[in-house]
Enzyme design. Sequence first.
Site: not given
Ligand code: RNT
Ligand code: ZN
Length: 411
Positions: A179, A220, A222, A253, A256, A280, A288, A290, A320
């Site tokens: 990523w 990955e 985003k 993810d 994302h 993720h 985003d 988290d 994640d």
């Molecule tokens: C960032 C991505 C990625 C990170 C990690 C720490 O937006 O989601 O996966 O969260 O690599």
């Molecule tokens: Zn991620």
Amino acid sequence: MSYDSAKAQFADWGIDTETAIERLKTIPISMHCWQGDDVVGFEQKTGASGGGIQATGNHPGRARTPDELRADLEFAYSMIPGSHRLNLHAMYLDTDETPDRDEIEYKHFAPWVDWAKEQGLGLDFNPTFFAHAKADDNLTLSHPDQGIRDFWVEHGQRTREIAARMGAELGTICVNNIWVPDGYKDTPVDRMAARRRLEASIDQMIDPSQDRAHMRDAVESKLFGIGVEACTVGSHEFYMGYSMKNDTVLCLDMGHFHPTENVADKLSAASLFVDEILLHVSRPMRWDSDHVILQSDDVLQIAQELVASDLLDRTYIGLDFFDATISRTAAWVIGTRNMQKALLRALLMPLDRLRPAEDALDFTERFVVTEELKDLPFGQVWDEFCARMSCPSGLHLINQLEDYQGSVSGR
Ligand code: RNT
Ligand code: ZN
């Protein structure tokens, strides 16, 4: 109510709780190391994580060293039924040396592998393309400067070698997930050039083609990040195409995408064109953010898709999220258990009844059954699973989480 009467109740619906429990035992979740220390890592430097990733909060007990992080992880895994994996980032090296990102070697991570062996854990890995002076422009593999691109390609190549060795040592496939934060705050005029550079850099990074015996390359995408609102170079279309063309794993993810998009819906579609997916699992709140995952509809739907579309054997389930306003170990434990609970609920679906109803266009039956199902004594089956795996649940779990948090709050 006892497990036996719960089992009988599910059996009335044609659902075998024993089969579900046995299947759940075999599903590993890759728990992410970065929830334990707010994405700081162990490079001997100070500075923010950067790249638009934001851990907020200052709850006491943040792990400051690899030993503290491992102690926290051991506790967390002991509260999570089943055998699982650890997802490590390259910035979590364990060494007295101070290699730059383009100098890391397997030996800098060997203590993690020894520990994983001892604990019976698998490992996954990630190059770290943020929190570094050469990423301050929010451009790494797509930077216009060849020297900066070369630096990051070298970093990525090294992580692949380390990941392959980790996989070989542990006898399981180590997923190395790429990523990059690359993007632009304001509208760029040459998106194409940036994307061509990213493509060329990844091509170079994953050449020679991957050692599929012990590792997989994952990519990955985003949608946007703080500081890169106008354009993310590695967008969904970019990596969907990249993974199809180059036979890499596609990482999805949950934070994302546009907030109303359903990531669960993407699994069956993407799986027709890529062999394997890395998830993720996360909880975006308005962006985003988290947050720690809940037993929410979107997580339940992901689990249902994995079961109903028969994707469990070709999906790597990673988490994640990072929340520093609550006990970090509790966040790991509850978040990971929530993923397992979602899987258990999915495994307890009467698909043999629902599929024919759907095919016969009997949407009333599908609707009534899925809603009534929600009242079945799922909690009893979960408790039974925990008991068989020697893990606490309910009040016992809460007490143990509190005790452990109390023991580390002086850090
Ligand atoms: C960032 C991505 C990625 C990170 C990690 C720490 O937006 O989601 O996966 O969260 O690599
Ligand atoms: Zn991620």
